[in-house]
Design a protein around this motif. Structure first.
Motif, PDB file in Angstrom:
ATOM      1  N   ARG A  18       0.826  -1.208   0.000  1.00 46.78           N
ATOM      2  CA  ARG A  18       0.000   0.000   0.000  1.00 46.78           C
ATOM      3  C   ARG A  18       0.859   1.257   0.000  1.00 46.78           C
ATOM      4  O   ARG A  18       0.572   2.217  -0.716  1.00 46.78           O
ATOM      5  N   THR A  19       1.923   1.222   0.822  1.00 44.65           N
ATOM      6  CA  THR A  19       2.812   2.388   0.883  1.00 44.65           C
ATOM      7  C   THR A  19       3.512   2.612  -0.454  1.00 44.65           C
ATOM      8  O   THR A  19       3.618   3.757  -0.937  1.00 44.65           O
ATOM      9  N   GLN A  20       4.000   1.521  -1.066  1.00 45.12           N
ATOM     10  CA  GLN A  20       4.660   1.645  -2.360  1.00 45.12           C
ATOM     11  C   GLN A  20       3.699   2.182  -3.419  1.00 45.12           C
ATOM     12  O   GLN A  20       4.081   3.041  -4.229  1.00 45.12           O
ATOM     13  N   ASP A  21       2.467   1.700  -3.405  1.00 44.86           N
ATOM     14  CA  ASP A  21       1.471   2.177  -4.376  1.00 44.86           C
ATOM     15  C   ASP A  21       1.167   3.651  -4.162  1.00 44.86           C
ATOM     16  O   ASP A  21       0.984   4.407  -5.131  1.00 44.86           O
ATOM     17  N   TRP A  22       1.117   4.060  -2.899  1.00 43.97           N
ATOM     18  CA  TRP A  22       0.831   5.471  -2.602  1.00 43.97           C
ATOM     19  C   TRP A  22       1.953   6.365  -3.129  1.00 43.97           C
ATOM     20  O   TRP A  22       1.691   7.397  -3.757  1.00 43.97           O
TER      21      TRP A  22
END
Length: 444
Positions: free
Chosen positions: A158-162
């Protein structure tokens, strides 16, 4: 289990309370870990235990292997030892949840090895006492680990996608302010941006990065985190795609799918794309911003990392020109000596350049500090750890983790000219948990 012989005068089992949070509030009041300790005390009392020692890692991530957790390391050391320094024997651990203690298989193994180093210990959770010596107890811990690993991967994704979505929109990085821009990360810093522009022009003209770094130091320039400029950091600054307005993410230049051209950020550029391309061409690929960072690929396709055991732990103890101690990190480099195939040195320009020491001497001194002769020293590490260290059974990375868990750093004092013997007292340790130890002495 027979726990009666491990109880306090009041009939309660003495346990350690561990608390950890991944992030703190903006005011850094550590409320999260305080609440966890409060819950731990209540849980311990409910199950016939009493908290005699607390261990805390506030705002410490447990998912990534390169993040240090001094409180966790301290807890494991005390469990192996069998007691806390001031609180007496420890016969268990209490935590609000398993994932506060471990989120990686390596940490689970380390914790279970420390907890079960002596028979008769317990793990106290919200659901009651757990026997860590039984198959059921191990399976329960393993199930918690599996859930923590899955949750960590999901959060990481999720953090990488954000971050990737922000990058594709041309928004600036959310981390510390980049050198050359104001706090809004969009507007150029009038002084820093001019320094970056001049450094790029000078490099294209053939000037070395050492010269540029020394010039910045002479001008009193510091990084956005207060560090002194050196050739490596200046190289990273001037080869970063942001200097020409391009956006990168995770070491990769982003390309807009509709134009097949680099994504342009919303901030003001310092130089043109042509100038950025020209300055990057003056460096080998392994030196570029796009190829730097922990464990990133270099020219050899090997993962980057420390080459020498004590790299990153040694600080120069020579007297600085303006008084005081130099304090710069010592770097490892090869040497043309059979006795000392490599040395740790304080580099001129970044530091005073007047301190160097044999690599094998440093590592022998560190081993003496960790495993003193006769077992009488500042600390007492488990005997199996000493055997594995000295027999070659302990790997390079594991040895560095042991060093990091015991020392904050080690200061290297200048040597004496003409001294033909190794002087171990030049290696002066700065111990972790110094408030619990006597004042450190040099190695004898």
């Amino acid at each position: 289990m027979d726990l009666m012989r491990h109880t306090t005068e009041g009939g309660l089992i003495p346990v350690a309370s561990y608390a950890r949070t991944s992030q703190d509030t903006s005011k850094h009041v550590a409320r999260g870990v305080r609440d966890q300790h409060r819950i731990n005390e209540h849980t311990a009392k409910e199950h016939g235990c009493v908290v005699v020692a607390t261990y805390t890692d506030n705002a410490r991530n447990a998912t990534k292997g390169d993040r240090q957790r001094p409180g966790f390391d301290h807890l494991l050391a005390d469990l192996h030892r069998g007691h806390a320094f001031t609180a007496g024997p420890l016969w268990g651990v209490v935590a609000v949840a398993d994932d506060r203690l471990y989120r990686r298989p390596e940490d689970f193994i380390r914790f279970m090895a420390a907890l079960t180093a002596q028979p008769g210990r317990v793990y106290v959770g919200r659901d009651g006492l757990r026997d860590p010596y039984t198959k059921a107890g191990l399976l329960q811990g393993a199930e918690s680990l599996q859930g923590a690993v899955a949750e960590g991967r999901m959060r990481s994704r999720r953090t990488q996608d954000w971050h990737w979505s922000r990058a594709m929109d041309g928004l600036p990085h959310s981390g510390p302010r980049p050198f050359g821009w104001l706090e809004d990360r969009l507007t150029l810093h009038p002084l820093e941006a001019e320094l970056v522009r001049k450094a790029i022009e000078d490099r294209i003209a053939g000037r070395s990065m050492s010269q540029v770094a020394r010039e910045w130091v002479a001008l009193g320039v510091t990084g956005t985190r207060g560090g002194r400029p050196n050739p490596q950091t200046v190289t990273q600054i001037i080869t970063a795609p942001r200097v020409c307005g391009f956006r990168a993410n995770r070491g990769e230049l982003l390309i807009a799918p509709d134009t097949d051209r680099p994504v342009v950020g919303a901030w003001q550029a310092i130089v043109s794309p042509e100038q950025w391309t020209a300055v990057c061409a003056t460096f080998a690929a392994g030196s570029l911003h796009m190829h730097r960072g922990p464990l990133s690929p270099r020219l050899t396709d090997r993962k980057a990392g420390p080459k020498y055991l004590a790299s990153g732990f040694l600080r120069c103890g020579a007297e600085a020109e303006g008084g005081g101690v130099c304090g710069q990190l010592l770097g490892g480099s090869k040497a043309a000596s059979r006795r000392s195939p490599y040395n740790y040195t304080c580099a001129a320009g970044r530091g005073c350049g007047r301190c160097a020491i044999s690599g094998p001497l440093v590592e022998e001194a560190i081993e003496r500090l960790l495993f003193p002769r006769g077992g009488e020293g500042k600390i007492r590490l488990p005997e199996p750890m000493r055997v594995r260290w000295r027999s070659g059974g302990m790997g390079f990375e594991e040895k560095r983790k042991v060093i990091a868990s015991v020392f904050t750093h080690l200061t290297i004092t200048p040597g004496k000219k003409g001294c033909g013997t190794w002087d171990h007292s030049r290696v002066v340790p700065a111990w972790k948990w110094v408030d619990r130890l006597a004042v450190p002495d040099p190695v004898e």
